[in-house]
Design an enzyme around this catalytic site. Structure first.
Site, PDB file in Angstrom:
ATOM      1  N   ASP A  24       4.932  -1.154   5.311  1.00 38.47           N
ATOM      2  CA  ASP A  24       5.495  -1.968   4.220  1.00 38.47           C
ATOM      3  C   ASP A  24       7.032  -1.831   4.195  1.00 38.47           C
ATOM      4  O   ASP A  24       7.757  -2.839   4.168  1.00 38.47           O
ATOM      5  CB  ASP A  24       4.881  -1.467   2.898  1.00 38.47           C
ATOM      6  CG  ASP A  24       5.065  -2.412   1.731  1.00 38.47           C
ATOM      7  OD1 ASP A  24       5.564  -3.531   1.945  1.00 38.47           O
ATOM      8  OD2 ASP A  24       4.700  -2.020   0.607  1.00 38.47           O
ATOM      9  N   SER A  79      -4.543   0.985   5.712  1.00 45.70           N
ATOM     10  CA  SER A  79      -5.073   2.127   4.929  1.00 45.70           C
ATOM     11  C   SER A  79      -5.063   3.480   5.637  1.00 45.70           C
ATOM     12  O   SER A  79      -5.429   4.482   5.023  1.00 45.70           O
ATOM     13  CB  SER A  79      -6.517   1.873   4.430  1.00 45.70           C
ATOM     14  OG  SER A  79      -6.514   1.065   3.272  1.00 45.70           O
ATOM     15  N   GLY A 126      -2.557   5.270   6.855  1.00 47.93           N
ATOM     16  CA  GLY A 126      -1.354   6.089   6.705  1.00 47.93           C
ATOM     17  C   GLY A 126      -1.376   6.777   5.352  1.00 47.93           C
ATOM     18  O   GLY A 126      -2.175   7.689   5.107  1.00 47.93           O
TER      19      GLY A 126
END
Ligand code: AR6
Length: 183
Positions: A41, A128, A130
């Site tokens: 992100d 999901s 990390g």
């Protein structure tokens, strides 16, 4: 690189950085605020610049973010991709809280959104696995199983998994081997 053909779609596993992929759409492992974070992100927002966050903020203000398992689409700003699909994976808490189904919904909803927006090539990170701590071997089975199932329904040229580490690439390769036979 590992490559298999599923229907009309090429499914590829590569090791690399998703922000530099030359594809129509890249998928972001976001959180439900859509307002940015670390990991993939952070890398997508850094690489794409403020235009991505501006659109995320609009969606946040309009619909209050994005629930786990759902997906939304924005510009990719300065990235080479045309669009970023932001999806929110489940936080792993042992597997008994619907995590596999929620993770599968991330992949399904992202592919549906890609097709609805005319994207022909889409790259996914390992959602999901990390900060959200989903075990990578289990996540790989859900991710690949779901995508392979969906490709029967979707008109896409390529789905690419971009794995950040060699360990993650190996986990996805082993899962693909189990699901689809020798790649
Ligand atoms: N390209 C490809 N994969 C990457 C990259 C990159 N540039 N950077 C990291 N990864 P994570 P999550 C891998 O933590 O578990 C954020 O703060 C990483 O090695 O990015 O879904 C969000 O805002 C790992 O294998 O996503 C949320 O709060 C995979 O991407 C939360 O993290 C996913 O790791 C979401 O956690």
């Amino acid at each position: 690189m590992i490559e298999v053909t599923i229907g009309r779609t090429t499914l590829r596993l590569v090791q690399g950085d998703i922000t530099t992929q030359v594809v129509d759409g890249i998928v972001n492992a976001a959180n439900s605020t859509l307002l940015g974070g670390g990991g993939v992100d952070g890398a997508i927002h850094r690489g794409g610049g403020p235009a991505i966050l501006a659109e995320c903020r609009e969606i946040h203000d309009r619909q209050g973010g994005c629930p786990t398992g759902e997906a939304v689409i924005t510009t990719a700003g300065a990235l080479r991709a045309k669009k970023v699909i932001h999806t929110v994976g489940p936080v792993w808490s042992g597997g008994g809280r619907g995590e596999p189904e929620l993770l599968a919904r991330c992949y399904r909803n992202s592919l549906a959104l890609a097709e609805a927006n005319g994207l022909r090539t889409v790259a996914f990170p390992s959602i999901s696995t990390g900060a959200y701590r989903y075990p990578v071997g289990k996540a790989a089975r859900v991710a690949l199983g779901t995508v392979i199932e969906e490709l029967g329904e979707r008109d896409l040229d390529e789905v690419r998994f971009v794995l950040f580490s060699r360990n993650d690439l190996d986990a996805y390769a082993a899962a693909l081997d189990d699901i689809a036979g020798d790649p």
